[in-house]
Design a protein around this motif. Structure first.
Motif, PDB file in Angstrom:
ATOM      1  N   LYS A  47      -3.961  -3.054  11.214  1.00  0.00           N
ATOM      2  CA  LYS A  47      -3.057  -1.917  11.435  1.00  0.00           C
ATOM      3  C   LYS A  47      -2.897  -1.134  10.130  1.00  0.00           C
ATOM      4  CE  LYS A  47      -1.395  -2.822  15.720  1.00  0.00           C
ATOM      5  NZ  LYS A  47      -2.652  -2.824  16.475  1.00  0.00           N
ATOM      6  N   PRO A  48      -2.864   0.187  10.197  1.00  0.00           N
ATOM      7  CA  PRO A  48      -2.729   0.984   8.970  1.00  0.00           C
ATOM      8  C   PRO A  48      -1.475   0.636   8.143  1.00  0.00           C
ATOM      9  CG  PRO A  48      -3.279   2.398  10.822  1.00  0.00           C
ATOM     10  CD  PRO A  48      -3.039   1.042  11.391  1.00  0.00           C
ATOM     11  N   ASP A  49      -0.331   0.444   8.821  1.00  0.00           N
ATOM     12  CA  ASP A  49       0.914   0.124   8.091  1.00  0.00           C
ATOM     13  C   ASP A  49       0.745  -1.157   7.283  1.00  0.00           C
ATOM     14  OD1 ASP A  49       2.069   2.293   9.223  1.00  0.00           O
ATOM     15  OD2 ASP A  49       3.350   1.197  10.636  1.00  0.00           O
ATOM     16  N   GLU A  50       0.131  -2.135   7.938  1.00  0.00           N
ATOM     17  CA  GLU A  50      -0.084  -3.440   7.319  1.00  0.00           C
ATOM     18  C   GLU A  50      -0.969  -3.290   6.061  1.00  0.00           C
ATOM     19  OE1 GLU A  50      -2.982  -5.485   9.679  1.00  0.00           O
ATOM     20  OE2 GLU A  50      -3.507  -6.716   7.953  1.00  0.00           O
ATOM     21  N   ILE A  51      -2.047  -2.518   6.183  1.00  0.00           N
ATOM     22  CA  ILE A  51      -2.985  -2.374   5.066  1.00  0.00           C
ATOM     23  C   ILE A  51      -2.340  -1.588   3.920  1.00  0.00           C
ATOM     24  CG2 ILE A  51      -5.270  -1.467   4.388  1.00  0.00           C
ATOM     25  CD1 ILE A  51      -5.252  -3.982   6.288  1.00  0.00           C
ATOM     26  N   PHE A  52      -1.548  -0.566   4.265  1.00  0.00           N
ATOM     27  CA  PHE A  52      -0.873   0.210   3.218  1.00  0.00           C
ATOM     28  C   PHE A  52       0.084  -0.682   2.428  1.00  0.00           C
ATOM     29  CE2 PHE A  52       2.422   3.082   1.532  1.00  0.00           C
ATOM     30  CZ  PHE A  52       1.615   3.940   0.804  1.00  0.00           C
ATOM     31  N   GLU A  53       0.866  -1.475   3.147  1.00  0.00           N
ATOM     32  CA  GLU A  53       1.805  -2.391   2.471  1.00  0.00           C
ATOM     33  C   GLU A  53       1.067  -3.361   1.564  1.00  0.00           C
ATOM     34  OE1 GLU A  53       4.326  -4.389   5.373  1.00  0.00           O
ATOM     35  OE2 GLU A  53       4.936  -2.399   6.094  1.00  0.00           O
ATOM     36  N   LYS A  54      -0.070  -3.854   2.033  1.00  0.00           N
ATOM     37  CA  LYS A  54      -0.842  -4.808   1.233  1.00  0.00           C
ATOM     38  C   LYS A  54      -1.416  -4.141  -0.021  1.00  0.00           C
ATOM     39  CE  LYS A  54      -1.713  -8.137   4.853  1.00  0.00           C
ATOM     40  NZ  LYS A  54      -2.529  -8.570   5.985  1.00  0.00           N
ATOM     41  N   LEU A  55      -1.810  -2.868   0.093  1.00  0.00           N
ATOM     42  CA  LEU A  55      -2.324  -2.128  -1.059  1.00  0.00           C
ATOM     43  C   LEU A  55      -1.224  -1.953  -2.116  1.00  0.00           C
ATOM     44  CD1 LEU A  55      -4.399  -0.200  -2.510  1.00  0.00           C
ATOM     45  CD2 LEU A  55      -3.388   1.662  -1.161  1.00  0.00           C
ATOM     46  N   VAL A  56      -0.040  -1.537  -1.662  1.00  0.00           N
ATOM     47  CA  VAL A  56       1.089  -1.327  -2.583  1.00  0.00           C
ATOM     48  C   VAL A  56       1.417  -2.633  -3.304  1.00  0.00           C
ATOM     49  CG1 VAL A  56       3.555  -0.733  -2.725  1.00  0.00           C
ATOM     50  CG2 VAL A  56       2.035   0.578  -1.216  1.00  0.00           C
ATOM     51  N   LYS A  57       1.511  -3.695  -2.536  1.00  0.00           N
ATOM     52  CA  LYS A  57       1.848  -5.001  -3.092  1.00  0.00           C
ATOM     53  C   LYS A  57       0.800  -5.456  -4.107  1.00  0.00           C
ATOM     54  CE  LYS A  57       3.275  -9.301  -1.198  1.00  0.00           C
ATOM     55  NZ  LYS A  57       3.141 -10.205  -0.067  1.00  0.00           N
ATOM     56  N   HIS A  58      -0.460  -5.212  -3.751  1.00  0.00           N
ATOM     57  CA  HIS A  58      -1.577  -5.607  -4.611  1.00  0.00           C
ATOM     58  C   HIS A  58      -1.500  -4.912  -5.978  1.00  0.00           C
ATOM     59  CE1 HIS A  58      -5.864  -6.203  -5.773  1.00  0.00           C
ATOM     60  NE2 HIS A  58      -5.740  -4.971  -6.232  1.00  0.00           N
TER      61      HIS A  58
END
Ligand SMILES: [Zn+2]
Length: 451
Positions: free
Chosen positions: A333-344
């Motif tokens: 899901k896009p939301d999931e991937i965006f959150e993971k990018l920010v966290k990373h």
């Protein structure tokens, strides 16, 4: 009902159809820059009205309008919906175009221009099939609906609220998606789904202004800062390093792998066209297709910083920017991937990098076993004289999930492009022959769907 009358009408009016397409190509409609959008929407609506469709301009709270058109059948309650878009990609780099990107120039049996195929050519091919019915039979054998998006090329960020608000207008029994065409052996290609996409921009900002590069031992350099951040996202083996990015990836089913085995290899031709000795990691055959369709990606679309003109300039840039996209596969899901990018980025000490989120769409697919898939495949085989090649997913993206997942009907993508149509690139072009074949295909599809 015999299609012969309709086919002869199409042949007899081929140049008028092309004329209408050229008119539409000449109207710029670059959604990324908001250029010519309202004028293009009006032009599409006028074209629909001339054919006899009843139209509506659908607007959300923000964003570009959706042009909606429909025509009812007296014979059946069945409805076939066409999804297209009137917006186009920016034409840059302009110096690489043989003819002006909005000239609609006709040369070597092709129409040249941004949007000639993607997506104005496909849209017009469908409208003209409906027109052929109206002018010969006087009616359509099924209800036909057109949804013409104005923001597809920027990820359709405002389509969801419109689909929800006008749910009734978007109801259908099946839909034909915006794109497709024939491959190098004139085989019609059908696509049953799309990868998702998430577009972002990363910005590094350091000093308040550019300074002399003699200050490099003391002043942080935004270009280096961004390069270091980007370097944490992916390794040289194409593995994305963002934690948990692969968590929800669904591998292809055995049915889908069988489908991949039936896809004729076009590797050599593609490598030759692009001047490449091999694909990344030496991938080929079914493994290459598995990677192409079932693996997520992280791509740098563009980089900008400092001085990039002629000669040299000893400058230390204050700002650097990169545009990236992630292609997503079922069930990411896009939301999931965006959150993971920010966290990373935060976890690796890049909390200072600004992350701007642009458009996104979810991955989606219609199962191979759906009866609508075999109907479209049979029609394609009949019209093109060759067995359709079925792709369980396309490597591209779009808002198909709103129709397939939210509204719940099968969606198949089929169109009138060809392998050298240069979609999104300079010298986009549509073969007139493919366009006319495309009009006939849609006419035949409407007929087969009705019976
Ligand atoms: Zn496109």
């Amino acid at each position: 009902m015999s299609l012969e009358k309709i086919y002869s009408f199409i042949d007899a009016h081929a140049s008028a159809f092309i004329g209408d397409l050229v008119k539409l190509v000449r109207q710029p409609s670059v959604s990324a820059k908001g250029e010519g959008i309202e004028d293009c929407a009006t032009l599409v609506e006028d074209m629909m009205r001339e054919i006899g469709l009843s139209t509506k301009i659908l607007r959300g709270e923000r964003g570009h309008p959706v042009v909606y058109g429909e025509i009812k059948s007296k014979k059946t309650a069945k409805t076939l919906l066409f999804y297209n878009h009137y917006d186009v990609q920016p034409p840059e780099p302009l110096e690489e175009w043989k003819y002006g990107p909005f000239s609609g120039e006709i040369a070597d049996g092709k129409v040249y221009g941004r949007g000639a195929v993607d997506n104005k050519g496909n849209l017009v091919s469908r409208l003209k099939a409906v027109q052929a019915y109206m002018k010969t039979v006087g009616e359509v054998p099924v209800n036909v609906k057109f949804v013409v998006d104005g923001e597809e090329e920027i990820g359709s960020p405002n389509l969801e609220p419109i689909v929800k608000k006008y749910r009734q207008l978007f109801s259908a029994d099946a839909a034909i998606w915006e794109f497709g065409g024939t491959d190098r052996h004139e085989r019609p290609n059908l696509y049953l789904g799309l990868k998702g996409v998430l577009s972002v921009e990363l910005r590094a900002k350091c000093a308040l202004k550019d300074v002399h590069s003699a200050n490099a031992p003391l002043i942080p350099n935004a270009a280096w800062r961004l390069v270091w951040a980007l370097n944490t996202l992916k390794d040289e083996n194409e593995k994305i390093l963002i934690e948990g990015l692969y968590d929800n990836v669904l591998p292809p089913t055995s049915e889908e792998i069988e489908c991949l085995k039936n896809i004729p290899s076009e590797e050599e031709a593609l490598k030759k066209e692009l001047g490449l000795k091999q694909f990344l990691k030496g991938l080929s055959g079914v493994e290459a297709l598995k990677a192409l369709l079932f693996q997520p990606t992280c791509t740098i679309n563009g980089l900008q910083s400092g001085y990039t003109g002629r000669g040299s300039k000893t400058v230390l840039p204050r700002e650097a920017m990169a545009k990236l996209d992630f292609r997503l596969v079922p069930n990411q899901k896009p939301d999931e991937i965006f959150e993971k990018l920010v966290k990373h980025l935060r976890a690796r000490g890049f909390g200072d990098i600004e992350i701007i989120r642009y458009g996104s769409t979810e991955p989606v697919k219609t199962p191979i076993s759906d009866p609508f898939v075999s109907l479209v495949a049979k029609t394609a085989e009949k019209v093109y004289g060759k067995k359709a090649v079925i792709y369980p997913l396309s490597a591209g993206s779009g808002p198909m999930h709103l129709f397939r997942n939210l509204l719940g009907y099968p969606v198949v993508s089929a169109g009138c492009g060809h392998p050298e149509s240069n979609n999104h690139a300079p010298n986009e072009n549509l073969k007139i022959e493919s366009f006319i074949k495309g009009v006939k295909f849609v006419a035949a599809l409407i007929s087969d769907f009705a019976s």
